[in-house]
Design a protein around this motif. Sequence first.
Motif, PDB file in Angstrom:
ATOM      1  N   LEU A 463      54.766   3.521 106.793  1.00 10.66           N
ATOM      2  CA  LEU A 463      53.619   4.426 106.834  1.00 10.66           C
ATOM      3  C   LEU A 463      52.395   3.817 106.164  1.00 10.66           C
ATOM      4  CD1 LEU A 463      55.003   8.043 106.420  1.00 10.66           C
ATOM      5  CD2 LEU A 463      54.406   6.770 108.478  1.00 10.66           C
ATOM      6  N   SER A 464      52.581   2.702 105.448  1.00 15.48           N
ATOM      7  CA  SER A 464      51.385   2.014 104.972  1.00 15.48           C
ATOM      8  C   SER A 464      51.559   0.512 105.125  1.00 15.48           C
ATOM      9  CB  SER A 464      51.065   2.385 103.521  1.00 15.48           C
ATOM     10  OG  SER A 464      52.171   2.074 102.716  1.00 15.48           O
ATOM     11  N   THR A 465      50.431  -0.148 105.271  1.00 14.96           N
ATOM     12  CA  THR A 465      50.448  -1.605 105.437  1.00 14.96           C
ATOM     13  C   THR A 465      49.034  -2.099 105.140  1.00 14.96           C
ATOM     14  OG1 THR A 465      51.039  -3.399 106.957  1.00 14.96           O
ATOM     15  CG2 THR A 465      49.844  -1.573 107.902  1.00 14.96           C
ATOM     16  N   ASP A 546      36.960  -7.021 106.322  1.00  9.66           N
ATOM     17  CA  ASP A 546      37.606  -6.458 105.124  1.00  9.66           C
ATOM     18  C   ASP A 546      39.123  -6.387 105.277  1.00  9.66           C
ATOM     19  OD1 ASP A 546      35.218  -6.039 103.872  1.00  9.66           O
ATOM     20  OD2 ASP A 546      35.239  -3.830 104.014  1.00  9.66           O
ATOM     21  N   GLU A 547      39.812  -6.664 104.193  1.00  9.03           N
ATOM     22  CA  GLU A 547      41.255  -6.391 104.110  1.00  9.03           C
ATOM     23  C   GLU A 547      41.406  -4.917 103.776  1.00  9.03           C
ATOM     24  OE1 GLU A 547      44.299  -7.949 104.322  1.00  9.03           O
ATOM     25  OE2 GLU A 547      43.242  -9.655 105.231  1.00  9.03           O
ATOM     26  N   ILE A 548      42.154  -4.195 104.566  1.00  7.44           N
ATOM     27  CA  ILE A 548      42.235  -2.750 104.383  1.00  7.44           C
ATOM     28  C   ILE A 548      43.664  -2.333 104.074  1.00  7.44           C
ATOM     29  CG2 ILE A 548      42.023  -0.552 105.591  1.00  7.44           C
ATOM     30  CD1 ILE A 548      39.323  -1.590 105.324  1.00  7.44           C
ATOM     31  N   GLU A 549      43.790  -1.416 103.141  1.00  8.67           N
ATOM     32  CA  GLU A 549      45.097  -0.818 102.880  1.00  8.67           C
ATOM     33  C   GLU A 549      45.138   0.470 103.697  1.00  8.67           C
ATOM     34  OE1 GLU A 549      45.796  -0.539  98.580  1.00  8.67           O
ATOM     35  OE2 GLU A 549      46.791   1.336  99.124  1.00  8.67           O
ATOM     36  N   VAL A 550      46.052   0.561 104.619  1.00 16.11           N
ATOM     37  CA  VAL A 550      46.077   1.756 105.467  1.00 16.11           C
ATOM     38  C   VAL A 550      47.235   2.660 105.051  1.00 16.11           C
ATOM     39  CG1 VAL A 550      45.239   0.292 107.353  1.00 16.11           C
ATOM     40  CG2 VAL A 550      47.607   1.001 107.342  1.00 16.11           C
ATOM     41  N   THR A 551      46.981   3.940 104.964  1.00 20.90           N
ATOM     42  CA  THR A 551      48.035   4.882 104.564  1.00 20.90           C
ATOM     43  C   THR A 551      48.005   6.115 105.453  1.00 20.90           C
ATOM     44  OG1 THR A 551      47.556   4.178 102.319  1.00 20.90           O
ATOM     45  CG2 THR A 551      49.075   6.035 102.580  1.00 20.90           C
ATOM     46  N   VAL A 552      49.110   6.311 106.159  1.00 23.47           N
ATOM     47  CA  VAL A 552      49.210   7.478 107.044  1.00 23.47           C
ATOM     48  C   VAL A 552      49.568   8.704 106.207  1.00 23.47           C
ATOM     49  CG1 VAL A 552      50.572   8.485 108.916  1.00 23.47           C
ATOM     50  CG2 VAL A 552      49.950   6.062 108.985  1.00 23.47           C
ATOM     51  N   ASP A 553      48.937   9.824 106.512  1.00 22.41           N
ATOM     52  CA  ASP A 553      49.274  11.090 105.860  1.00 22.41           C
ATOM     53  C   ASP A 553      50.703  11.484 106.246  1.00 22.41           C
ATOM     54  OD1 ASP A 553      49.707  13.811 105.372  1.00 22.41           O
ATOM     55  OD2 ASP A 553      47.583  14.302 105.646  1.00 22.41           O
TER      56      ASP A 553
END
Length: 877
Positions: A463-465, A546-553
């Motif tokens: 769910l995050s990467t 940009d390097e992004i930290e993605v987080t799904v709700d």
Amino acid sequence: MDSSTIRERFLAFFAERDHHQVPSSSLVANDPTLLLTNAGMNQFKPYFLGEQSPPFARAMSVQKCARTPDIDEVGKTARHLTFFEMLGNFSFGDYYKREACAWAWELVTEGFGIDVERLWITVFQTDDEAAEIWADEVGVARGRIVRRGKADNFWSMGVAGPCGPCSELFVDLGPGYGDASEEGPAGNEDRYVEIWNLVFMQNDCDAAIEPVADLPKKNIDTGAGVERLASVLQGVPTIYETDTIGGLITEAERLTGVRYGTDDRTDMALRILADHGRFITFLIADGVLPSNEGRGYVLRRVMRRAIRHARMLGRNEPVLGGLIDATDALMGGFYNEVRDKKDFIHDVAEREEGRFDETLRQGLSLLEREITTNKAAGSNTLPGDVAFKLHDTFGFPVDLTREIAAESQLELDETSFASLMEEQRTRARAARQPGPLAGGLHDAVATVTDQQGPTEFVGHEHLSTTGRVVALAAGADGVMVATEGDEVDVVLDRTSFYAEGGGQVGDRGVLRGPDGIAEVLETRRLLPGVTGHRVKVTAGEIAVGDEIEVTVDRAWRTGAERAHTATHILHWILRDRLGDHARQAGSLVEPGRLRFDFNHFDALSDAQIDDISTELQQRVLVDDHVRAFETTFDFAKSIGAMAIFGEKYGDFVRVVEVGEYSKELCGGTHVPHTARIGVVAVTSEGSVGANLRRVEALVGEEGLAYLKRKASALDRVAWMLKAAPDEVAEKLERLLATQKEMQRSLAAVEQRSAESDATRLADEAVDVSGTRLVVARRDAGVDALRALAQSLKAKLGSAVVVLGTAQEGRANLVAAVTKDLVERGISARDLLRPGAEMLGGGAGGKPELSISGGRSAERLDEALGAVGQAARAALAS
Ligand code: SER
């Protein structure tokens, strides 16, 4: 020789030559490039293409086939059919031309006993090999072997796929069918009929039917139409006189009372009934339901065409049922599906026929009017907007409009019709939503992603990467930076966010970059394989690179997963309970909520809904594993995974399995165990189109909240009734019964009091020159006043009655005059006129009884006075 003997003899002949009998495949072709099965070889296509290895080297079949490119032609001649049976023998890289030709000859001459003198052979123009085999090995006279071009002797499925040169056997029907020709079939196709096509399947062709490659092996595919063979062997002039299709003609004659062979026009209609009736039966038996798309539309079209011709022949009762029964009697012994599903077939046909009669009635009268007007105006065109209106407002099929117009020598203005249809489509598209990417931007994102490759999706596992921003799109422009407050689409090289697809809503959550934070409002596919995160930048900025930290709700995703897995289980149960036709036609999966559309012809009963929802909840509680794996499309098909018809799948597909039972091709996300779904509450079931039903349900927390809401509503009612929840229904029933009883007594009391009121008013009536006059005010409903006026008239014999009422700011006057006075020239309407004016309205009705009304209720008494005066004057004169 009847048709079943023909089938048997064919199969026995090839069984002796080691052919494996394969059942007819369904008319619903298991091939996305085909709408309906059109040849015996369809089911063997993967073997010819070398995609699968065949379990046997030789096969034979009797295949149900449909050929529907020109439905409008069927019936016009006695040569075409929409549905027919094809006998075939097949070799998958085993024997080739030599055996195929020799066996065909042997079966035709010895097995079926057709005189050698009547036979002709055609070969592809450059196929010397085949010509030699026929002449030298089979022994056919050279003069009977004709070479023909690609149009006649090169066979393809009509779409890309296996193809090859072919060789055909023809029978000379004799002098009664036209002149003989030196060139045989190439000279006269009426006299020489094709009975068998031998295809030397050796090429792979593209969509333009140009051979582009050799197949891995050389194969044989043959096809002999049962109906054609039957017409030759039964010595009848056309296929419409053979035992099966002729049997249907007989039924069509019985149903319409019209004899075949008396008139060209009625013959055409009878042929349409016979052919279409049989096709309809087989289509429904294979699970096709009438609809406005794809095969469903083919079915609807032939049904409507048949019904219309039956009506034209004067049959106004349902006609399809009889044709279905006749098909069953003639063919159900060989094709079990027709017999097994007979009730279902009847049911579907009956409903459609009823529905279409209504459409016909409305559409025909409009169309006839338009035809008359246009012809009267000397036009030979039917305007496109007429056809469009018929289609759009009445659901009247355009091919029918075209056909009926043609019967009056009017041609439909196709261009304007097409452009109206296109406008409508554009409107519908616009109403849906703007496309994800506008033109220029589309190209910009496409360029970037061409270089970067598609978005890597890791959201099934994580769910995050982290991902890198490869493009930012704002409105119609690509941008490099988005700052606080901006709404943009972010394209990353990798993401955990699921993009809306397969009915499942896109993920929501957060993107965190080195210099800013963005909230993801929506995730959707911008281009194939490219995920767009629609975000609002909430702090700082997000920039390309940009390097992004993605987080799904997580809560959002879990909610959607619950609904999605529940949808698969529901789909399985619907098919299990209602039949295989109950296929998914669309779905919407959102956190906590699902909507599932499926094909079915009838509303579900309460008992069915109850059974389905109980089963659904039980399957959830069993807590089965939900597994997903990637595999080839073919393997997925072989284990029976459900695919959505019309959807394009690649070579590799993802299969989602629930327990041991449900298997579907699906790219969506799911709960790992069914119990995580928790509660599933079915909230509604209804119709969303012809033969299309919708079930809605709430799941998980939303499901629970729904059940709680229902329970507390019940609690409230129980409290108000001072009863336990279990007793509410019974108590309420009693209460309603009491209420009804009370209403009845009340009505009786009112009736009595009205009568005594009438008596009192009659007693008080004043005498004006020997007749009686009543003027009174009773603030009651207009109906009550009218009844009172009538009863006073009856009581008084010769009288004028004027009554007034004011209620809720509105006043009414009622005047009634007995017949004798009307004859003297007194009219209730005239009497009311002065009063009506005061009330601010007009007076309507008849001389015997007139009612008027208006908003100036405060002037009612004054108005009554005026009318009374008018009455007195009228009576005195
Ligand atoms: N495929 C060929 C045909 O349909 C022969 O079976 O005629």
